[in-house]
Scaffold this active site. Structure first.
Site, PDB file in Angstrom:
ATOM      1  N   CYS A 253       0.865  -1.215   0.002  1.00  0.00           N
ATOM      2  CA  CYS A 253       0.102  -0.110   0.104  1.00  0.00           C
ATOM      3  C   CYS A 253       1.037   1.263   0.026  1.00  0.00           C
ATOM      4  O   CYS A 253       1.244   1.570   1.181  1.00  0.00           O
ATOM      5  CB  CYS A 253      -1.054  -0.054   1.128  1.00  0.00           C
ATOM      6  SG  CYS A 253      -2.056  -1.403   1.239  1.00  0.00           S
ATOM      7  N   ALA A 254       1.531   1.643  -1.149  1.00  0.00           N
ATOM      8  CA  ALA A 254       2.639   2.343  -1.286  1.00  0.00           C
ATOM      9  C   ALA A 254       2.551   3.675  -1.397  1.00  0.00           C
ATOM     10  O   ALA A 254       3.249   4.643  -0.999  1.00  0.00           O
ATOM     11  CB  ALA A 254       3.815   1.926  -2.225  1.00  0.00           C
ATOM     12  N   PRO A 256       1.752   7.887  -0.857  1.00  0.00           N
ATOM     13  CA  PRO A 256       2.489   8.406  -1.880  1.00  0.00           C
ATOM     14  C   PRO A 256       3.752   8.061  -1.935  1.00  0.00           C
ATOM     15  O   PRO A 256       4.795   8.666  -2.458  1.00  0.00           O
ATOM     16  CB  PRO A 256       2.273   9.986  -1.508  1.00  0.00           C
ATOM     17  CG  PRO A 256       2.118   9.755   0.019  1.00  0.00           C
ATOM     18  CD  PRO A 256       1.365   8.625   0.338  1.00  0.00           C
ATOM     19  N   GLY A 257       4.374   6.948  -1.104  1.00  0.00           N
ATOM     20  CA  GLY A 257       5.646   6.604  -1.474  1.00  0.00           C
ATOM     21  C   GLY A 257       6.718   6.958  -0.378  1.00  0.00           C
ATOM     22  O   GLY A 257       7.861   6.716  -0.630  1.00  0.00           O
ATOM     23  N   LYS A 259       7.172   5.793   2.591  1.00  0.00           N
ATOM     24  CA  LYS A 259       8.109   4.542   3.341  1.00  0.00           C
ATOM     25  C   LYS A 259       8.668   3.751   2.164  1.00  0.00           C
ATOM     26  O   LYS A 259       9.925   3.388   2.459  1.00  0.00           O
ATOM     27  CB  LYS A 259       7.199   3.701   4.162  1.00  0.00           C
ATOM     28  CG  LYS A 259       6.337   4.331   5.333  1.00  0.00           C
ATOM     29  CD  LYS A 259       5.559   3.421   6.239  1.00  0.00           C
ATOM     30  CE  LYS A 259       4.945   4.312   7.032  1.00  0.00           C
ATOM     31  NZ  LYS A 259       3.994   4.928   6.621  1.00  0.00           N
ATOM     32  N   ASP A 275      -0.400   0.249  -5.213  1.00  0.00           N
ATOM     33  CA  ASP A 275      -1.286   0.937  -4.674  1.00  0.00           C
ATOM     34  C   ASP A 275      -2.485   0.504  -5.402  1.00  0.00           C
ATOM     35  O   ASP A 275      -2.267   0.577  -6.742  1.00  0.00           O
ATOM     36  CB  ASP A 275      -0.978   2.321  -4.384  1.00  0.00           C
ATOM     37  CG  ASP A 275      -1.837   2.863  -3.370  1.00  0.00           C
ATOM     38  OD1 ASP A 275      -1.283   2.987  -2.388  1.00  0.00           O
ATOM     39  OD2 ASP A 275      -2.852   3.324  -3.472  1.00  0.00           O
ATOM     40  N   CYS A 373      -1.416   3.816  11.216  1.00  0.00           N
ATOM     41  CA  CYS A 373      -1.277   4.805  11.963  1.00  0.00           C
ATOM     42  C   CYS A 373      -2.502   5.027  12.842  1.00  0.00           C
ATOM     43  O   CYS A 373      -3.127   6.129  13.062  1.00  0.00           O
ATOM     44  CB  CYS A 373      -1.042   6.002  11.161  1.00  0.00           C
ATOM     45  SG  CYS A 373      -2.145   6.188   9.655  1.00  0.00           S
TER      46      CYS A 373
HETATM   47  C1  LIG Z   1      -1.579   4.517   5.134  1.00  0.00           C
HETATM   48  S1  LIG Z   1      -1.636   5.090   3.262  1.00  0.00           S
HETATM   49  C2  LIG Z   1       0.041   4.415   2.568  1.00  0.00           C
HETATM   50  C3  LIG Z   1       1.047   5.335   2.939  1.00  0.00           C
HETATM   51  C4  LIG Z   1       2.413   5.106   2.286  1.00  0.00           C
HETATM   52  N1  LIG Z   1       2.825   3.675   2.793  1.00  0.00           N
HETATM   53  C5  LIG Z   1       3.531   5.968   2.544  1.00  0.00           C
HETATM   54  O1  LIG Z   1       4.269   5.828   3.584  1.00  0.00           O
HETATM   55  O2  LIG Z   1       3.477   6.970   1.960  1.00  0.00           O
HETATM   56  C6  LIG Z   1      -2.579   3.336   2.641  1.00  0.00           C
HETATM   57  C7  LIG Z   1      -2.645   3.340   0.924  1.00  0.00           C
HETATM   58  O3  LIG Z   1      -3.237   2.009   0.798  1.00  0.00           O
HETATM   59  C8  LIG Z   1      -3.894   2.236  -0.275  1.00  0.00           C
HETATM   60  N2  LIG Z   1      -4.859   1.258  -0.356  1.00  0.00           N
HETATM   61  C9  LIG Z   1      -6.015   0.952   0.016  1.00  0.00           C
HETATM   62  N3  LIG Z   1      -6.376  -0.091  -0.443  1.00  0.00           N
HETATM   63  C10 LIG Z   1      -5.566  -0.767  -0.949  1.00  0.00           C
HETATM   64  C11 LIG Z   1      -5.555  -2.059  -1.587  1.00  0.00           C
HETATM   65  N4  LIG Z   1      -6.720  -2.935  -1.475  1.00  0.00           N
HETATM   66  N5  LIG Z   1      -4.461  -2.562  -2.386  1.00  0.00           N
HETATM   67  C12 LIG Z   1      -3.435  -1.624  -2.316  1.00  0.00           C
HETATM   68  N6  LIG Z   1      -3.489  -0.395  -1.861  1.00  0.00           N
HETATM   69  C13 LIG Z   1      -4.555  -0.150  -1.184  1.00  0.00           C
HETATM   70  C14 LIG Z   1      -4.550   3.616  -0.403  1.00  0.00           C
HETATM   71  O4  LIG Z   1      -4.689   4.036  -1.795  1.00  0.00           O
HETATM   72  C15 LIG Z   1      -3.367   4.203   0.464  1.00  0.00           C
HETATM   73  O5  LIG Z   1      -2.670   5.000  -0.697  1.00  0.00           O
END
Ligand SMILES: C[S@@+](CC[C@H](N)C(=O)[O-])C[C@H]1O[C@@H](n2cnc3c(N)ncnc32)[C@H](O)[C@@H]1O
Length: 424
Positions: A253-254, A256-257, A259, A275, A373
């Site tokens: 779930c990357a 906006p990138g 991590k 994502d 979070c």
């Molecule tokens: C907490 S944010 C991720 C933040 C990111 N890891 C970072 O550090 O910048 C959660 C992400 O999960 C994505 N997401 C939600 N459901 C998903 C799925 N079923 N498969 C992949 N990504 C998903 C969302 O679009 C969102 O970008």
């Protein structure tokens, strides 16, 4: 954040009007950042509108209770939102009270001209009786400015420190940078800040809290990829994942990138950044490009690997799962009012499904880091306990400094949960 001179009347009228619009949109279910992006306040007003909207949402429980004391009957949502913003401004800047009342009444005529007299009376009554009114607002929601269910759940989950978790969530967030260790050390960057007349403090291996928040374009070395903006709690993920050079790694779930970029700063690995949101995906590429990093960026649902997997297993997987975001309300105070209690059970089901699907993509001996979070155990310890109950081959590994995996929010970091799982 520097404020535009709100005492300049026209600015305050327009700022109150725009902030009221944003708060009304949040009340209708929209995120504050989307609402503000849609309103596009004039450049000179942006900081003032943000200050009013964020400040109002941080204190909304009390402001709602005060307004209920001051109104004899309900008013329309747009007027209500404008009045809570005006009350916030009166409480935050009492020395400009009369200008505020005057400008708020003018702003009301843009929303509901017939309510000018009512607005004037409400705000002047507030000024006359402020202390007595506050004393009458005795509910938990007025006291802490959260929904009651949120307060109740935190009190039950964290009996020793629930109040400090609530109060911390109402503080202003610090601006924290992550130093790109491929470019320079944290000490070198601190010196660089000093050369620009700026100051910061090292609070983690690569985390520097700035003495004062800055517009991103003023952060030295940002454009050149020397630093990124990332909370200190979020900066724990990449080191916990323990990526070694050459590994196949999935960030499930990357976007906006943040991590993903940190993982690549720490090790030369083959990273797939996945994502499901096509609108958020380009931000991964932009962030990595600024830092001089690259990954295979894929749009897909992490719970349905057949659609995006190339068949190979991963030695490391990061699942930074969608969650209530209850640990980041300092940065996003709208979340305190947008979440519903029923969201937690729904999110926990999704999180469990993602874990089950991604576990099948993990190589034997590989490690999966589950992250949220959130500060609610239903999305954290309970999700992991259920998963471990379903999967005998999973072992939870200790994480330095985080006994049970929960990092509760503090003044200098957001709240996070981490669980590192290894496959036998
Ligand atoms: C907490 S944010 C991720 C933040 C990111 N890891 C970072 O550090 O910048 C959660 C992400 O999960 C994505 N997401 C939600 N459901 C998903 C799925 N079923 N498969 C992949 N990504 C998903 C969302 O679009 C969102 O970008």
């Amino acid at each position: 954040m520097p404020l535009v001179p709100l005492s300049r009347s026209a600015n305050l009228e327009l700022a109150l009007y725009t902030a009221g619009d944003a708060v009304a949109q949040v009340r209708a279910g929209r995120s504050l950042s989307d609402a503000l992006a849609g309103l596009e306040p004039a450049a000179g007003l942006r900081a003032a509108v943000q200050d009013l909207a964020y400040g109002t949402l941080r204190n909304l429980g009390l402001l709602d209770a005060l307004l209920a004391e001051l109104l004899r009957k309900p008013v329309k949502p747009a007027l209500h939102a404008l009045l809570v913003c005006a009350l916030y401004q009166l409480r935050a800047r009492p020395h400009t009270a009369h200008t505020t009342v005057d400008q708020a009444v003018r702003a009301v005529s843009r929303v509901e001209p017939a309510a000018r007299g009512l607005a004037n009376a409400v705000l002047r009554n507030y000024l006359r009786e402020a202390d007595a009114l506050v004393t009458r607002c005795t509910s938990d929601s007025a006291h802490y400015s959260y929904q009651q269910w949120w307060i109740d759940r935190l009190r039950k989950a964290w009996p020793q420190c629930w109040e400090s978790v609530l109060n911390t969530g109402n503080l202003h967030p610090p601006m924290t940078l992550r130093v790109n260790q491929r470019r320079l050390t944290a000490e070198q960057y601190l010196s660089k800040l000093g050369e620009h007349g700026l100051a910061g403090e090292l609070i983690g291996t690569h985390a520097i809290v700035l003495e004062r928040p800055l517009p991103i374009e003023s952060v030295p070395g940002f454009g050149a990829g020397e630093v990124s903006v990332q909370d200190a709690g979020a900066q724990l993920a990449a080191p916990f994942l323990d990526v070694q050079p050459g590994m196949r790694v999935l960030d499930a779930c990357a976007a906006p990138g943040g991590k993903a970029a940190h993982i690549l700063e720490l090790a030369d690995c083959a990273l797939t950044a996945l994502d499901s949101d096509p609108a958020r995906l380009p931000r991964i590429g932009d962030n990595l490009a600024r830092l001089g990093l690259s990954a295979r960026i894929v749009c897909g649902d992490c719970a349905s690997p057949a659609a995006w997997s190339d068949g190979g297993l991963f030695e490391r997987i990061l699942l930074d799962a969608p969650c209530s975001a209850s640990g980041v309300v300092k940065r996003h105070p709208d979340i305190k009012w947008l979440r519903r209690e029923s969201d937690l059970a729904r999110l926990a089901v999704t999180q469990g499904r993602m874990l089950d699907a991604l576990w099948q993509q993990l190589a034997p001996g590989g490690k999966l880091l589950y992250a949220t979070c959130s500060v609610f155990p239903q999305e954290n310890a309970q999700t992991i306990a259920s998963f471990l109950g379903r999967n005998g081959a999973a072992r939870r590994l200790p994480l330095a400094g985080l006994d049970e995996g929960q990092m509760l929010p503090g003044a200098r970091h957001d709240g996070f949960f981490y669980a590192l799982l290894q496959k036998h």
